[in-house]
Design a protein around this motif. Structure first.
Motif, short mmCIF file in Angstrom:
data_model
loop_
_atom_site.label_atom_id
_atom_site.label_comp_id
_atom_site.label_asym_id
_atom_site.label_seq_id
_atom_site.Cartn_x
_atom_site.Cartn_y
_atom_site.Cartn_z
N ILE A 44 1.65 47.45 7.67
CA ILE A 44 2.94 47.60 8.55
C ILE A 44 2.56 47.24 10.03
O ILE A 44 1.80 48.25 10.51
CB ILE A 44 3.59 49.05 8.38
N GLU A 45 3.19 46.35 10.45
CA GLU A 45 2.64 46.11 11.99
C GLU A 45 3.43 47.02 12.95
O GLU A 45 4.82 46.93 12.74
CB GLU A 45 2.93 44.50 12.42
N LEU A 46 3.09 47.78 13.85
CA LEU A 46 3.88 48.51 14.97
C LEU A 46 3.57 47.98 16.23
O LEU A 46 2.86 47.16 16.60
CB LEU A 46 3.21 49.89 14.77
N THR A 47 4.61 48.24 17.17
CA THR A 47 4.31 47.80 18.61
C THR A 47 3.34 48.80 19.19
O THR A 47 2.83 49.84 18.83
CB THR A 47 5.70 48.23 19.48
N PRO A 48 2.60 48.14 20.14
CA PRO A 48 1.67 48.74 20.72
C PRO A 48 1.68 50.41 21.33
O PRO A 48 0.87 51.07 21.54
CB PRO A 48 0.99 47.78 21.89
N ASP A 49 3.16 50.56 21.54
CA ASP A 49 3.35 51.69 22.40
C ASP A 49 3.48 52.91 21.30
O ASP A 49 3.59 53.94 21.84
CB ASP A 49 4.62 51.82 23.24
#
Length: 460
Positions: free
Chosen positions: A383-388
């Motif tokens: 699952i790809e997440l936003t860097p924040d």
């Protein structure tokens, strides 16, 4: 292209720009760092290092750079030439050397190469030691030898013979039982050094060997990672030749995959399971693998009134736990067999000898042996997440969500349910959570992964 500096060594693609790829200057710098680190940590003069390489195209060039650099530091070099990762690991203590360097990018494609670093036991250096080597490389604080202090250079061509004899001498390897079966075996060594070592071992065990891609020229005929989608040729040849078994190794021969007499894959996870079944049947003890390996190893250990423990992912972590628990057998689910009675490193050669002994003792075909083990199916998602997003915080929330289940936080979060499991690990390089699952069917494994993705999203 790429250059990856890690605590276990340095690997990258050949050519390109310095510090962005594995160029000659990068090879010299990191070899200098490792040699200097050894000199700083050894209270002796006249250090000796063992060097060996797989058959990839860049190997001879990288070997020349490494050996000459070590000589320039005043370190004596024993060059094994074409070798395997486990052979170099065996030869370091055999020759009373102070360390070793294996030139291989393992299962990576042909444009890659790498320097794998060994201590005086022939084992991979620790993470702490690796960090010190990387710091030295950055500082470039090297002190090369004067002309009268240059290191000596010698070659040896007996590495395979010594390694194989040590395997044949193991009490748990029954060469006579194997010879009596007169097995016919196809070997796919992806045109690397396994094409020399594996047939040589099999001939000592009285097997008829049919070679497929055993010319050590570095031109890999298929993706060198021994996965199902890459192994159609050997599966067909096993059936055509009516062979008893197919053996597949990666370029540096530390991963072992097997093909049954019907041309079906035995399953990389089950290489370790079968070997552990044989060993624990004869000696109760402890089996170790990493958290992302199949539950089948635990099942086999329990069947033999033995214990099972799981380490964080990574060979160094498996070895550390094996030593701590005095394990009889250990390894990784990717076909890596670690048999401490020989050495603490993944070794396809000893894996072959132990598996064939087990097969001969059981008097079964390979498919019949496989049918005696529980069938699990694994799934891999991410699952790809936003860097924040704080990935660590997310994993802590997942741990609390499933606190009533059996949960391990040794390496990410692993949740053991009654009939399946999921392992959540964060990537070290990008905001991604990797999701590994295992269940009694592929559909169930994939579904469990999807459920975990949905749960993670609900906690963001």
């Amino acid at each position: 292209m790429a250059l990856i500096k890690s605590i276990s060594g340095i690997r990258g693609t050949i050519g390109g720009k310095v510090n962005e790829n594995l160029t000659p200057l990068d090879v010299v710098k990191f070899t200098s760092a490792f040699g200097t680190w050894l000199q700083n940590n050894k209270n002796k003069k006249n250090l000796t290092l063992v060097v060996g390489r797989d058959a990839r195209i860049s190997g001879a060039m990288v070997n020349s750079l490494v050996t000459a650099t070590l000589q320039g530091l005043g370190i004596h070099v024993v060059d094994l030439g074409l070798s395997t990762t486990p052979t170099v690991e065996v030869m370091v203590p055999e020759l009373n050397a102070d360390g070793g360097i294996i030139l291989t990018a393992s299962h990576n494609p042909k444009q890659w190469n790498a320097l794998k670093l060994l201590n005086e036991k022939g084992e991979f250096i620790t993470g702490e030691n690796g960090a010190e080597v990387l710091a030295l490389a950055e500082s470039e604080n090297f002190n090369f030898a004067a002309v009268d202090g240059l290191g000596k250079y010698e070659t040896r061509d007996d590495g395979f013979a010594i390694h194989i004899q040590k395997i044949l001498d193991l009490p748990m390897v029954n060469a006579e039982a194997i010879k009596a079966k007169k097995y016919k075996i196809v070997v796919d060594a992806v045109n690397s050094t396994g094409g020399i070592a594996i047939p040589e071992l099999l001939e000592h065990l009285g097997c008829e060997v049919i070679k497929l891609y055993c010319e050590p020229n570095g031109h890999f005929p298929h993706n060198p990672e021994p996965l199902k989608e890459h192994l159609g040729d050997i599966c067909e040849l096993v059936k055509k030749e009516k062979a008893d078994l197919g053996i597949v190794v990666d370029p540096d021969v530390d991963r072992l995959a097997l093909v049954d007499e019907n041309g079906e894959l035995f399953g990389e996870e089950y290489t370790l399971v079968a070997v552990a079944d044989y060993l624990l049947k004869n000696k109760k003890g402890v089996a170790v693998s990493n958290l992302s390996s199949s539950r089948a190893l635990r099942d086999v250990a329990l069947k033999h009134d033995s214990e099972y423990f799981a380490s964080a992912v990574g060979e160094v972590n498996v070895v550390t736990l094996m030593k701590d628990k005095n394990a009889v057998i250990g390894g990784e689910g990717n076909g890596g067999i670690i048999y401490p009675d020989l050495h603490y490193g993944r070794d396809s050669l000893v894996g072959v000898a132990l598996f064939l002994t087990h097969l001969a003792n059981e008097n079964k075909t390979v498919s019949e042996l496989r049918a005696t083990y529980p069938s699990y199916f694994m799934g891999k998602k991410k699952i790809e997440l936003t860097p924040d997003i704080d990935v660590d915080s997310l994993l802590t929330k997942m741990e609390k969500e499933y606190q009533n289940e059996e949960v391990s936080t040794v390496d990410g979060v692993k949740i053991d349910f009654e009939k399946n499991w999921v392992h959540l690990r964060k990537s070290n390089t990008e905001p991604i959570i990797r999701i590994y699952t295992e269940a009694f069917s592929q559909e169930e494994a994939d579904s469990l992964g999807d459920q975990m993705i949905a749960k993670i999203k609900s906690l963001i």
